[in-house]
Write a protein that holds these residues in place. Structure first.
Motif, PDB file in Angstrom:
ATOM      1  N   LEU A  26      33.995   1.638  23.918  1.00  0.00           N
ATOM      2  CA  LEU A  26      32.573   0.847  23.498  1.00  0.00           C
ATOM      3  C   LEU A  26      32.052   0.256  24.816  1.00  0.00           C
ATOM      4  N   GLN A  27      32.578  -0.271  25.796  1.00  0.00           N
ATOM      5  CA  GLN A  27      32.266  -0.998  26.844  1.00  0.00           C
ATOM      6  C   GLN A  27      31.550   0.274  27.626  1.00  0.00           C
ATOM      7  N   SER A  44      27.106 -10.877  30.525  1.00  0.00           N
ATOM      8  CA  SER A  44      27.958 -12.278  30.292  1.00  0.00           C
ATOM      9  C   SER A  44      29.222 -12.215  30.227  1.00  0.00           C
ATOM     10  N   VAL A  45      29.895 -13.167  29.928  1.00  0.00           N
ATOM     11  CA  VAL A  45      31.492 -12.949  30.166  1.00  0.00           C
ATOM     12  C   VAL A  45      32.048 -12.255  28.972  1.00  0.00           C
ATOM     13  N   ASP A  46      32.919 -11.152  29.098  1.00  0.00           N
ATOM     14  CA  ASP A  46      33.537 -10.301  27.874  1.00  0.00           C
ATOM     15  C   ASP A  46      34.800 -11.101  27.568  1.00  0.00           C
ATOM     16  N   PRO A  47      34.677 -11.559  26.387  1.00  0.00           N
ATOM     17  CA  PRO A  47      35.949 -12.336  25.850  1.00  0.00           C
ATOM     18  C   PRO A  47      37.239 -11.331  25.844  1.00  0.00           C
ATOM     19  N   THR A  48      36.883  -9.819  25.421  1.00  0.00           N
ATOM     20  CA  THR A  48      38.134  -9.290  25.497  1.00  0.00           C
ATOM     21  C   THR A  48      38.685  -8.683  26.892  1.00  0.00           C
ATOM     22  N   PHE A  59      28.739  -6.608  22.875  1.00  0.00           N
ATOM     23  CA  PHE A  59      28.382  -6.815  21.654  1.00  0.00           C
ATOM     24  C   PHE A  59      29.074  -5.434  20.777  1.00  0.00           C
ATOM     25  N   LEU A  60      29.030  -4.330  21.345  1.00  0.00           N
ATOM     26  CA  LEU A  60      29.596  -3.196  20.605  1.00  0.00           C
ATOM     27  C   LEU A  60      31.042  -3.383  20.686  1.00  0.00           C
TER      28      LEU A  60
END
Length: 186
Positions: A26-27, A44-48, A59-60
């Motif tokens: 998805l990324q 932005s910072v990707d929390p995963t 978002f995805l």
């Protein structure tokens, strides 16, 4: 005991990495979509992952995780971990060829599905940029970039809204398929 523990840790890392690479599809799709729409610079910072990522990819990814829990697909991950003891029995030699093949298939499939999920945006960008090129040749005094970028972003979001359900359905089918591949046949 130490050798058995290292053996189990390696198997756990391989299975965890496979699940992580499956989720990173998805990324990949989000990065391609953002580049095509002109939003590749919006990060932005990707929390995963704990690092910078494009906004659409974040978002995805979060939507995919939410869908995994909403559809109870996370139980497949737990079942795959449980069934991993049938594939990789404790105390036996680890089949390195199988692990390498699993990792290679996971990386190739994640990139492939990411590209497939972003295919409508690749087609849109190609057609849109050809149209902008024709417009720039027909009206050289017009600032095509200032008209094209906002229109590209707007049309891209309309396309995203139109294909989001089918994109996530395709991704869920892919994720379920990968988790079934990790489980032996009963």
């Amino acid at each position: 005991l130490a050798v058995l523990m290292v053996h189990e840790i390696i198997i756990g890392v391989v299975l965890g990495a496979t699940a992580r690479v499956t989720l990173s599809a998805l990324q990949v799709a989000g990065s391609i979509i953002a580049q095509q729409l002109g939003l590749g610079f919006v990060t932005s910072v990707d929390p995963t992952q704990g690092q910078q990522g494009v906004l659409i990819g974040n978002f995805l990814t979060l939507l995919g995780i939410a869908l995994l829990f909403a559809t109870d697909t996370h139980y497949l991950v737990i079942a795959a971990l449980n069934d991993s003891y049938k594939i990789f029995s404790p105390g036996e030699l680890m089949p390195s060829g199988d692990v390498a093949a699993l990792a290679t298939r996971a990386f190739a499939a994640a990139f492939k599905i990411g590209l497939q999920l972003s295919a409508p945006f690749l087609v849109f960008d190609l057609v849109f940029n050809i149209g902008l090129g024709v417009l720039a040749r027909l009206m050289p005094q017009m600032q095509v970039y200032f008209v094209g970028v906002p229109l590209s972003i707007f049309m891209g979001f309309i396309i995203l809204a139109a294909v989001l359900v089918s994109m996530m359905g395709t991704y869920m089918d892919y994720f379920i398929g990968v988790m079934h591949d990790l489980m032996p046949l009963h």
